[in-house]
Design an enzyme around this catalytic site. Structure first.
Site, PDB file in Angstrom:
ATOM      1  N   GLY A   1       0.837  -1.196   0.000  1.00 28.57           N
ATOM      2  CA  GLY A   1       0.000   0.000   0.000  1.00 28.57           C
ATOM      3  C   GLY A   1       0.867   1.239   0.000  1.00 28.57           C
ATOM      4  O   GLY A   1       2.060   1.165   0.289  1.00 28.57           O
TER       5      GLY A   1
ATOM      6  N   CYS B   1       5.360  -6.244   1.560  1.00 32.11           N
ATOM      7  CA  CYS B   1       5.782  -4.849   1.470  1.00 32.11           C
ATOM      8  C   CYS B   1       5.153  -4.008   2.594  1.00 32.11           C
ATOM      9  O   CYS B   1       5.502  -4.189   3.750  1.00 32.11           O
ATOM     10  CB  CYS B   1       5.472  -4.308   0.075  1.00 32.11           C
ATOM     11  N   TYR B   2       4.193  -3.134   2.287  1.00 29.69           N
ATOM     12  CA  TYR B   2       3.562  -2.370   3.372  1.00 29.69           C
ATOM     13  C   TYR B   2       2.954  -3.329   4.402  1.00 29.69           C
ATOM     14  O   TYR B   2       2.995  -3.066   5.610  1.00 29.69           O
ATOM     15  CB  TYR B   2       2.483  -1.434   2.805  1.00 29.69           C
TER      16      TYR B   2
ATOM     17  N   HIS C   1       7.671  -7.834  -3.846  1.00 27.16           N
ATOM     18  CA  HIS C   1       6.333  -8.196  -4.341  1.00 27.16           C
ATOM     19  C   HIS C   1       6.369  -9.543  -5.065  1.00 27.16           C
ATOM     20  O   HIS C   1       6.812  -9.609  -6.216  1.00 27.16           O
ATOM     21  CB  HIS C   1       5.807  -7.109  -5.287  1.00 27.16           C
TER      22      HIS C   1
ATOM     23  N   GLU D   1       3.850 -11.136  -6.167  1.00 23.67           N
ATOM     24  CA  GLU D   1       2.705 -11.289  -7.079  1.00 23.67           C
ATOM     25  C   GLU D   1       2.982 -10.798  -8.492  1.00 23.67           C
ATOM     26  O   GLU D   1       2.236 -11.102  -9.407  1.00 23.67           O
ATOM     27  CB  GLU D   1       1.478 -10.565  -6.484  1.00 23.67           C
TER      28      GLU D   1
ATOM     29  N   ASP E   1     -18.882 -11.790 -21.172  1.00 21.82           N
ATOM     30  CA  ASP E   1     -19.486 -11.875 -19.840  1.00 21.82           C
ATOM     31  C   ASP E   1     -20.975 -12.212 -19.916  1.00 21.82           C
ATOM     32  O   ASP E   1     -21.450 -13.124 -19.243  1.00 21.82           O
ATOM     33  CB  ASP E   1     -19.286 -10.565 -19.062  1.00 21.82           C
TER      34      ASP E   1
ATOM     35  N   LYS F   1     -11.599 -12.142 -15.225  1.00 25.93           N
ATOM     36  CA  LYS F   1     -11.937 -12.331 -16.643  1.00 25.93           C
ATOM     37  C   LYS F   1     -11.432 -13.680 -17.195  1.00 25.93           C
ATOM     38  O   LYS F   1     -12.154 -14.370 -17.910  1.00 25.93           O
ATOM     39  CB  LYS F   1     -11.315 -11.189 -17.453  1.00 25.93           C
TER      40      LYS F   1
END
Ligand code: XMP
Length: 560
Positions: free
Chosen positions: A103, A130-131, A216, A218, A274, A416
């Site tokens: 963040g 991280c944060y 990070h 991710e 969708d 998605k």
């Protein structure tokens, strides 16, 4: 919280403090003192489910959603929830562990967001990123300070404790992505540093089931990041990885049947992925109780109407009400040049027609919508995240304001790419499932200036050529979107012996993960050359083609 119904966590699920560690209960006291929260007792999970869930507590990082995606890619269900989510909302999810996201804040700022104390009180494994790591450090009695050097970009992570479960199958050193200004000055008591980088002596810290990562895991720039997240989910939280699209479909089919009973459902079909997946999903669950309404606003691409109708009505046997409202929309759009006004006109007209048609069906109780997880996250966090209105995205299929219908949103928790997998499992044709996103107001926002029948025809022809050439070059699926825009610029050209003064068409092709940011695609020159030459030769009224080489930001994907 009702204390009479409170329940202690069974002993066997507690982390056991080893010598040198401090008791978890001591951490709790420290955390509560720092956050000023009153002690809470954990309520018994309201409806324990067999599904394994990991919760990402969101502190506002631009990568938060990616963490949830990565965990789901490991077949573990994951939800991203704002940092101030009350325990009552978390308990029914029966989490197996928590991840604290990164963040933009600094923990030593007076109003910095912190983790709710139930996270520590749950005795479940925690991974701070991280944060999130700085939050852990701060709340558990360690010290965070502004780094002398900010660390952005690549770093090499060196493991000092290769036996940590988090590091299973990891090489002893590997690249990681850093993006932080603050650093861990002093770890909380009982924690050990497990890895370091040149600028971060504490790049990874741990004490039993609580871990902190300064980098990070991710993002794609941390190639071993997914292994680390998988290790956390499997080896630390004990997940087995039982969340599959097949299981999701079966669960959802039962839920839809239960929710709808014998009532009727309507669904707006737009031809996009969708709404196509939602319609197929609901149809699989309740068959003829579903009626789809397909409003042709005359702003679709070439062959889109026929293909959509054939797929859903002829091949899948769905009840479809087809309304050709092209003339109505065109009349409403007469003289309209402002992009937001175009959206408003198309949106309002769509809702009017949808209501008219739905009223003809008789009593209808439910409206099926293709809301996706990113929309849910966006609206949940809109209070805590600054978001400026850039464009009003009217979603064809959005809830008509005046209709009092219950909503069914079977894709509400999917990303998605997961929606596409559901579509394939449900037997939708690949061509439909891999469609690139298409805006609700359609070609109206790809014609700069007033929308007319003639301009629509020019744009359809140019767009058809661009799409076919991109498909022929096998690039269609790699691109988030690729399309043509008809500008209101005319320029001089020469064809044969004649001077021409005709329209300028622009081609846009972008790569993106979620449309929040996008990069222009480096399409091969020969593909661009074919698109350009075919458009000027085959589409009357166009004598010049340009390629848009701007990314988002600062541009947007669509031109209007
Ligand atoms: P922008 O142009 O804002 O677009 O970068 C991001 C994504 O949203 C789509 N888009 C829309 N979709 N109604 C929609 O349903 C709209 O009014 C609309 N405007 C843009 C766009 O195609 C891209 O995928």
């Amino acid at each position: 919280m009702d204390k009479s119904k409170s329940k202690q966590i069974p002993n066997e699920s507690r982390r056991v403090a080893t010598s040198g560690d401090i008791e978890v209960s001591t951490y709790l006291e420290i955390a509560k003192e720092i956050s000023g929260e009153q002690p809470i007792a954990l309520k018994e999970a309201i409806s324990p489910t067999e599904r394994e869930t990991i919760i990402v507590i969101d502190f506002g990082s631009q990568y938060s959603m990616l963490i949830a995606r990565r965990i789901r890619e490991c077949q573990v269900y994951c939800e991203l929830l704002p940092h101030d989510t009350p325990w009552e909302k978390i308990a029914p999810l029966n989490p197996k562990g928590f991840i604290l996201s990164g963040g933009p804040a600094s923990v030593y700022q007076p109003d910095a967001p912190l983790a709710p104390t139930y996270i520590y009180e749950s005795h479940l494994p925690i991974l701070g990123i991280c944060y999130g790591m700085q939050v852990l450090t701060h709340q558990l009695g360690g010290q965070v300070a502004p780094g002398t050097k900010q660390e952005y970009g690549h770093a090499i992570l060196h493991l000092s404790d290769v036996d940590s479960p988090l590091f299973a199958d990891l090489p002893s050193s590997s690249p990681v992505w850093m993006s932080h200004g603050d650093k861990i000055e002093q770890m909380p008591s009982g924690f050990q540093a497990l890895a370091y980088t040149e600028n971060s002596p504490v790049a990874v810290m741990a004490n039993e089931g609580i871990f902190g990562l300064q980098f990070h895991p991710e993002v794609a720039h941390t190639p071993e990041g997914k292994t680390i997240l998988k290790n956390f989910a499997y080896r630390v939280c004990g997940c087995q990885g039982n969340w599959t699209i097949g299981n999701f479909i079966n669960d959802s089919l039962d839920k839809i049947r239960e929710q709808v009973g014998k009532d009727k459902v309507v669904c707006a079909l737009s031809g996009g992925v969708d709404s196509a997946v939602v319609a197929t999903f609901i149809h699989r669950a309740i068959g003829d109780q579903l009626t789809c309404i397909f409003v042709n606003h005359g702003l679709l691409r070439r062959e889109e109407v026929e293909r959509t109708f054939n797929t859903f009505h002829l091949n899948l046997g769905m009840n479809i009400i087809y309304v050709d409202a092209s003339e109505r929309f065109l009349n409403q759009l007469k003289g309209v040049t402002d992009p937001e006004m175009k959206r408003k006109v198309v949106g309002e007209e769509f809702i009017k027609i949808f209501e008219e048609e739905a009223n003809k069906i008789g009593k209808v109780d439910f409206l099926a919508q293709g809301t996706l997880y990113p929309d849910v996250i966006e609206s949940a966090s809109s209070g805590s995240r600054a978001s400026a209105k850039i464009k009003t995205h009217h979603n064809v299929g959005g809830l008509p304001a005046k209709m009092t219908l219950n909503l069914i949103e079977p894709l509400r928790y999917l990303f998605k790419d997961e929606v596409r997998q559901v579509g394939l499992e449900l037997g939708l044709p690949e061509e439909m499932v891999w469609r690139q996103p298409f805006p609700g107001p359609g070609l109206a926002i790809r014609i700069i200036g007033e929308v007319t029948k003639e301009k629509l025809e020019i744009l359809r022809s140019a767009d058809w050529i661009a799409m076919n050439e991109i498909k022929k070059a096998n690039l269609y699926r790699q691109l988030w979107q690729s399309f043509a825009i008809l500008t209101d610029v005319k320029s001089v050209g020469v064809m044969g012996d004649y001077r021409t003064y005709s329209y300028l068409v622009a081609i846009r092709a972008v790569t993106s993960d979620d449309a929040m940011t996008a990069d222009w695609s480096r399409l091969p020159y020969n593909v661009l050359a074919r698109i350009s030459s075919r458009i000027v030769n085959e589409v009357p009224g166009v004598n010049r083609v340009v390629y848009d080489i701007t990314s988002k930001p600062p541009s947007t994907i669509e031109w209007e």
